[in-house]
Scaffold this motif. Structure first.
Motif, PDB file in Angstrom:
ATOM      1  N   ARG A 117      10.516   8.095   1.282  1.00 36.94           N
ATOM      2  CA  ARG A 117      11.745   7.765   0.735  1.00 36.94           C
ATOM      3  C   ARG A 117      11.141   5.691   1.045  1.00 36.94           C
ATOM      4  NH1 ARG A 117      16.057   7.641   4.957  1.00 36.94           N
ATOM      5  NH2 ARG A 117      13.745   8.451   5.990  1.00 36.94           N
ATOM      6  N   SER A 128      10.645  10.318  -4.862  1.00 41.40           N
ATOM      7  CA  SER A 128      11.756  10.906  -4.301  1.00 41.40           C
ATOM      8  C   SER A 128      11.008  12.118  -3.752  1.00 41.40           C
ATOM      9  CB  SER A 128      12.313  11.869  -5.585  1.00 41.40           C
ATOM     10  OG  SER A 128      11.781  12.413  -6.657  1.00 41.40           O
ATOM     11  N   GLN A 129      11.951  12.962  -2.524  1.00 40.24           N
ATOM     12  CA  GLN A 129      11.436  14.121  -1.965  1.00 40.24           C
ATOM     13  C   GLN A 129      10.736  15.237  -3.050  1.00 40.24           C
ATOM     14  OE1 GLN A 129      10.245  14.771   1.205  1.00 40.24           O
ATOM     15  NE2 GLN A 129       9.906  16.699   0.959  1.00 40.24           N
ATOM     16  N   SER A 130      11.439  15.069  -4.197  1.00 41.17           N
ATOM     17  CA  SER A 130      11.563  16.695  -5.067  1.00 41.17           C
ATOM     18  C   SER A 130      10.140  16.089  -5.297  1.00 41.17           C
ATOM     19  CB  SER A 130      12.556  16.603  -6.304  1.00 41.17           C
ATOM     20  OG  SER A 130      12.849  15.070  -6.951  1.00 41.17           O
ATOM     21  N   ILE A 150       7.410  14.332  -4.431  1.00 40.06           N
ATOM     22  CA  ILE A 150       6.462  14.881  -3.692  1.00 40.06           C
ATOM     23  C   ILE A 150       6.019  16.500  -3.216  1.00 40.06           C
ATOM     24  CG2 ILE A 150       5.314  14.649  -0.548  1.00 40.06           C
ATOM     25  CD1 ILE A 150       5.815  12.260  -2.012  1.00 40.06           C
ATOM     26  N   ALA A 151       7.519  17.294  -3.435  1.00 43.49           N
ATOM     27  CA  ALA A 151       7.480  18.686  -3.861  1.00 43.49           C
ATOM     28  C   ALA A 151       6.200  19.450  -4.847  1.00 43.49           C
ATOM     29  CB  ALA A 151       8.174  19.112  -3.509  1.00 43.49           C
ATOM     30  N   LYS A 152       6.812  18.196  -5.624  1.00 40.55           N
ATOM     31  CA  LYS A 152       6.134  19.230  -7.220  1.00 40.55           C
ATOM     32  C   LYS A 152       4.749  18.592  -6.965  1.00 40.55           C
ATOM     33  CE  LYS A 152      10.152  18.688  -9.910  1.00 40.55           C
ATOM     34  NZ  LYS A 152      10.826  17.818 -10.822  1.00 40.55           N
ATOM     35  N   GLU A 172       2.523  17.978  -4.408  1.00 40.13           N
ATOM     36  CA  GLU A 172       1.942  18.732  -3.596  1.00 40.13           C
ATOM     37  C   GLU A 172       1.598  20.523  -3.927  1.00 40.13           C
ATOM     38  OE1 GLU A 172       4.718  18.599  -0.242  1.00 40.13           O
ATOM     39  OE2 GLU A 172       4.093  17.397   1.076  1.00 40.13           O
ATOM     40  N   LYS A 182       3.023   5.390  -8.436  1.00 43.17           N
ATOM     41  CA  LYS A 182       3.925   6.022  -7.268  1.00 43.17           C
ATOM     42  C   LYS A 182       2.483   6.094  -6.804  1.00 43.17           C
ATOM     43  CE  LYS A 182       7.690   6.563  -9.079  1.00 43.17           C
ATOM     44  NZ  LYS A 182       8.834   5.803  -8.420  1.00 43.17           N
ATOM     45  N   ILE A 241       3.230   5.743  -2.638  1.00 45.01           N
ATOM     46  CA  ILE A 241       2.117   6.811  -1.730  1.00 45.01           C
ATOM     47  C   ILE A 241       1.296   6.475  -0.479  1.00 45.01           C
ATOM     48  CG2 ILE A 241       1.715   9.266  -0.764  1.00 45.01           C
ATOM     49  CD1 ILE A 241       3.121   9.953  -3.763  1.00 45.01           C
ATOM     50  N   THR A 245       2.514   3.287   1.718  1.00 45.36           N
ATOM     51  CA  THR A 245       2.736   3.344   2.493  1.00 45.36           C
ATOM     52  C   THR A 245       2.602   4.048   3.829  1.00 45.36           C
ATOM     53  OG1 THR A 245       5.616   3.332   1.298  1.00 45.36           O
ATOM     54  CG2 THR A 245       5.493   4.811   3.512  1.00 45.36           C
TER      55      THR A 245
END
Length: 163
Positions: free
Chosen positions: A1, A6-8, A10-12, A14, A24, A28, A31
């Protein structure tokens, strides 16, 4: 955030299902770096608030006496309250090796043999910058609203590892 991702997403990333764009990825990393810097100790956490110094018109013997008494190898040199230089054991020893008699050197004003002033930093300066400065200087002076509030030496920096 915090990175605007989005969290989704990040999950993709990873899971290896997608590769983020440069922007992007940079967001990341920026941050994460900012979060790391926020946790980093600051000058105000490391400084020694009692700063021993010598006036530029005082004799070198006075600087040597303070260094011996306090166990220091260098001191800031002031003209009243203004930082004008520094004096170190090394500078004094270099003068003796160069042929200046200890008696003559002891009565000489510090201002005649002082070297450049230590770098000055704000009390919010992070450890990473302080350690970089201490690679080239034996100490840094910590300032608060234009006033000397402390000093950080290499020895102070090493205390971070013993805490």
């Amino acid at each position: 955030r915090l990175a605007g991702v989005s969290q989704s997403m990040i999950a993709k990333v990873e899971a290896g299902k997608t590769q983020p764009s440069y922007l992007k990825t940079k967001a990341i990393f920026d941050t994460l770096e900012r979060m790391q810097r926020e946790k980093e100790p600051r000058a105000r956490d490391l400084l020694t608030s009692t700063v021993y110094s010598v006036q530029e018109d005082e004799p070198v013997s006075r600087a040597v006496a303070i260094m011996n008494e306090m166990g220091f190898s260098q001191l800031p040199v002031l003209n009243e309250k203004h930082i004008v230089g520094s004096i170190a054991e090394r500078v004094i020893m270099d003068r003796i090796v160069a042929g200046t008699s200890p008696r003559q050197l002891s009565i000489m004003p510090v201002g005649r043999i002082m070297t450049e002033a230590f770098p000055q930093i704000d009390e919010k300066t992070p450890l990473s910058l302080i350690s970089a400065l201490l690679q080239y200087h034996s100490a840094v002076l910590v300032m608060k609203r234009g006033q000397l509030s402390g000093i950080i030496t290499k020895a102070d920096l090493l205390k971070v590892f013993s805490d």
